[in-house]
Design a protein around this motif. Structure first.
Motif, PDB file in Angstrom:
ATOM      1  N   UNK A 322       0.835  -1.199   0.000  1.00  0.00           N
ATOM      2  CA  UNK A 322       0.000   0.000   0.000  1.00  0.00           C
ATOM      3  C   UNK A 322       0.876   1.258   0.000  1.00  0.00           C
ATOM      4  N   UNK A 323       2.002   1.207   0.728  1.00  0.00           N
ATOM      5  CA  UNK A 323       2.894   2.369   0.813  1.00  0.00           C
ATOM      6  C   UNK A 323       3.802   2.511  -0.400  1.00  0.00           C
ATOM      7  N   UNK A 324       3.990   1.435  -1.161  1.00  0.00           N
ATOM      8  CA  UNK A 324       4.939   1.451  -2.274  1.00  0.00           C
ATOM      9  C   UNK A 324       4.665   2.535  -3.321  1.00  0.00           C
ATOM     10  N   UNK A 325       3.419   2.790  -3.720  1.00  0.00           N
ATOM     11  CA  UNK A 325       3.194   3.845  -4.712  1.00  0.00           C
ATOM     12  C   UNK A 325       3.727   5.212  -4.294  1.00  0.00           C
ATOM     13  N   UNK A 326       3.746   5.473  -3.004  1.00  0.00           N
ATOM     14  CA  UNK A 326       4.293   6.745  -2.532  1.00  0.00           C
ATOM     15  C   UNK A 326       5.767   6.869  -2.896  1.00  0.00           C
ATOM     16  N   UNK A 327       6.524   5.781  -2.697  1.00  0.00           N
ATOM     17  CA  UNK A 327       7.951   5.807  -3.014  1.00  0.00           C
ATOM     18  C   UNK A 327       8.182   5.986  -4.513  1.00  0.00           C
ATOM     19  N   UNK A 328       7.406   5.261  -5.320  1.00  0.00           N
ATOM     20  CA  UNK A 328       7.563   5.358  -6.776  1.00  0.00           C
ATOM     21  C   UNK A 328       7.222   6.766  -7.260  1.00  0.00           C
ATOM     22  N   UNK A 329       6.106   7.298  -6.773  1.00  0.00           N
ATOM     23  CA  UNK A 329       5.678   8.627  -7.202  1.00  0.00           C
ATOM     24  C   UNK A 329       6.646   9.703  -6.730  1.00  0.00           C
ATOM     25  N   UNK A 330       7.167   9.545  -5.529  1.00  0.00           N
ATOM     26  CA  UNK A 330       8.079  10.550  -5.011  1.00  0.00           C
ATOM     27  C   UNK A 330       9.380  10.575  -5.814  1.00  0.00           C
ATOM     28  N   UNK A 331       9.900   9.389  -6.140  1.00  0.00           N
ATOM     29  CA  UNK A 331      11.123   9.339  -6.929  1.00  0.00           C
ATOM     30  C   UNK A 331      10.933   9.960  -8.310  1.00  0.00           C
ATOM     31  N   UNK A 332       9.817   9.643  -8.949  1.00  0.00           N
ATOM     32  CA  UNK A 332       9.540  10.190 -10.278  1.00  0.00           C
ATOM     33  C   UNK A 332       9.333  11.699 -10.221  1.00  0.00           C
ATOM     34  N   UNK A 333       8.542  12.145  -9.245  1.00  0.00           N
ATOM     35  CA  UNK A 333       8.263  13.582  -9.129  1.00  0.00           C
ATOM     36  C   UNK A 333       9.520  14.374  -8.781  1.00  0.00           C
ATOM     37  N   UNK A 334      10.391  13.801  -7.963  1.00  0.00           N
ATOM     38  CA  UNK A 334      11.630  14.490  -7.611  1.00  0.00           C
ATOM     39  C   UNK A 334      12.489  14.726  -8.849  1.00  0.00           C
ATOM     40  N   UNK A 335      12.523  13.728  -9.736  1.00  0.00           N
ATOM     41  CA  UNK A 335      13.329  13.864 -10.952  1.00  0.00           C
ATOM     42  C   UNK A 335      12.754  14.909 -11.897  1.00  0.00           C
ATOM     43  N   UNK A 336      11.441  15.116 -11.843  1.00  0.00           N
ATOM     44  CA  UNK A 336      10.791  16.063 -12.749  1.00  0.00           C
ATOM     45  C   UNK A 336      10.476  17.402 -12.091  1.00  0.00           C
TER      46      UNK A 336
END
Length: 494
Positions: A322-336
């Motif tokens: 359940x928490x995993x999407x937060x990590x994926x989204x945060x990494x992607x958003x940080x790069x952009x």
């Protein structure tokens, strides 16, 4: 090693590049930041398991989680001053060695009080490490490269925070609850030992940047006392002093701290919180935004993990997914994030905090009314929104805060920013986890408890968005962002 590292190479397109020596220093600092910042978030998933294993009471759990942030924050300023006087390398190594060694004590603890003491020592070691990293990045790099290096450090911390719950859940799922929560502490050993080896080899030789540096001991004690006055009513019943008594004590300590900082500065000393920092509205309001964001995020993550396991009966792996999407989204958003900043400027921070507030509030409302079978999927989608919102604003806010630090206090501005965030986390985590744990321990409904804590976290995030919106706009805040990780381009070395 010197600042010449940062001026050694530039590309044909005019953008500076890290040379080999600079990349090695940056690798050490990023590795140290990841190791010490992962520790707190990875523990969140393990809280239910260690509670059963150690028969811990709610107050024990609050100290286990919040004590790390408290000790971390209080160690930052003394650690930075020691590094100024004696050089940073061996304080970095000593702090990381302490952090890594005490991780063994945490992993083998058989009583809650032992684990609390170990967490306090781990936090102190982590604070000593991170204070040296901030100083080292400022010492070694200049200009655009310093901006990029500090940005990478900020993004690494955010990713460590987001990745912690999925990693902790996977470890507990594979090893079982009893061994699993202990292994979450042992994860620090390979990371810590590898970083130690890199630090001994690649960090610059000790090069003191000040002949002497006084330490504002009374200021540090007043900050610690103020933090405890805010935490204690939530950790244990207020007793004879009562809520009003603790509130009055906190206000008195805050007034005393403000008076002492001005007096110490007038006497020629270096106060813990330089008065010039409070006179800079962009710095002060940006720091308040960071405090509210960090405190609400850590508290929301911890309470969500407890709700998923205790309230919905999910396994640690289920909670991790359940928490995993937060990590994926945060990494992607940080790069952009740099693209978003170029389009919206400082409003990126406000939009990011607004998205976080909506995600947390909606999570609480859905948890109260949505059917159990659909709830994990809905919460995972909201974690996606929350992670993306945090990804675009965390390093962006740091950039704007430190860019507007007054010149006379620029050397300590980064440490003050981190210290205030950690103290805010200690108070928010102890308060909101206390509300959740005490409500459910007395037979209260988990959904109701999660709704109350989620709405409180959302209120803090909304206040952060408002604070960001009210931050004065100055020409410096519209300077072009030259790198994918926007951070201050003007921060004199301490």
């Amino acid at each position: 090693m010197s600042r010449a590292v940062s001026r050694a190479a530039s590309a044909a397109d005019g953008k500076q590049r890290f040379d080999a020596a600079g990349r090695r220093v940056l690798l050490v600092c990023v590795a140290g930041g990841f190791t010490t910042l992962l520790d707190q978030s990875v523990l969140n998933t393990a809280v239910p398991a260690l509670r059963e294993s150690l028969h811990a009471q709610p107050a024990h759990l609050q100290w286990i989680v919040a004590g790390y942030s408290l000790a971390f924050g209080l160690a930052l300023i003394p650690g930075g001053r020691l590094g100024d006087v004696k050089g940073r390398k061996w304080f970095f190594v000593s702090g990381l060695a302490l952090f890594t060694l005490v991780s063994l004590v945490s992993a083998t603890a058989t009583a809650p009080t032992v684990l609390i003491a170990a967490r306090l020592l781990q936090g102190a070691g982590a604070g000593l490490v991170n204070s040296q990293m901030i100083g080292t990045l400022q010492d070694v790099f200049d200009g655009q490269l310093r901006a990029r290096a500090l940005g990478m450090y900020a993004v690494t911390g955010g990713l460590a925070f987001a990745l912690g719950p999925p990693i902790g859940g996977a470890v507990i799922a594979l090893a079982g609850p009893e061994l699993g929560w202990r292994l979450t502490f042992l994860l620090n050993l390979p990371f810590g030992l590898a970083t130690l080896a890199l630090a001994v080899r690649h960090l610059p030789r000790p090069r003191p940047s000040a002949r002497h540096a006084d330490l504002d001991v009374l200021g540090l004690l007043l900050v610690a006392a103020l933090t405890l006055a805010l935490m204690l009513p939530f950790v244990q019943p207020p007793g004879w002093l009562g809520w009003l008594g603790f509130a009055s004590l906190a206000l008195a300590l805050l007034a005393t701290l403000a008076w002492w900082q001005r007096r110490y500065a007038r006497a020629g000393g270096h106060p813990l919180i330089h008065p010039a920092l409070t006179r800079s509205a962009p710095y002060a309001l940006g720091t308040a935004t960071a405090m509210l964001q960090f405190g609400s995020s850590l508290a929301a993550s911890l309470v969500l993990t407890m709700f998923l396991q205790d309230g919905l009966g999910l396994s640690p792996m289920g909670a991790a997914l359940v928490a995993l999407p937060s990590a994926v989204a945060m990494g992607t958003a940080s790069a952009l994030a740099w693209r978003v900043v170029q389009r919206f400027g400082r409003r990126t921070i406000t939009y990011g905090m607004t998205g976080s507030a909506l995600a947390v509030a909606t999570s609480g409302l859905l948890a109260h009314w949505a059917p159990t079978t659909a709830l994990p999927w809905l919460l995972a989608l909201l974690q996606l929104l929350g992670g993306a919102s945090a990804g675009v604003m965390v390093s962006t806010n740091q950039a704007h805060v430190l860019r507007h630090a007054p010149a006379e206090a620029a050397g300590v501005s980064g440490a003050i920013l981190q210290m205030t965030q950690r103290i805010a986390a200690a108070v928010a985590v102890s308060a909101l986890s206390g509300v959740y744990l005490r409500h459910t321990a007395t037979g209260g409904d988990h959904r109701t408890a999660y709704l109350a804590t989620s709405l409180t976290c959302a209120a803090l995030a909304t206040l952060a968005a408002l604070t960001s919106h009210l931050t004065p706009t100055t020409p410096a805040q519209h300077a072009p962002t030259p790198s994918p990780h926007p951070t201050p381009t003007r921060t004199p070395a301490p």
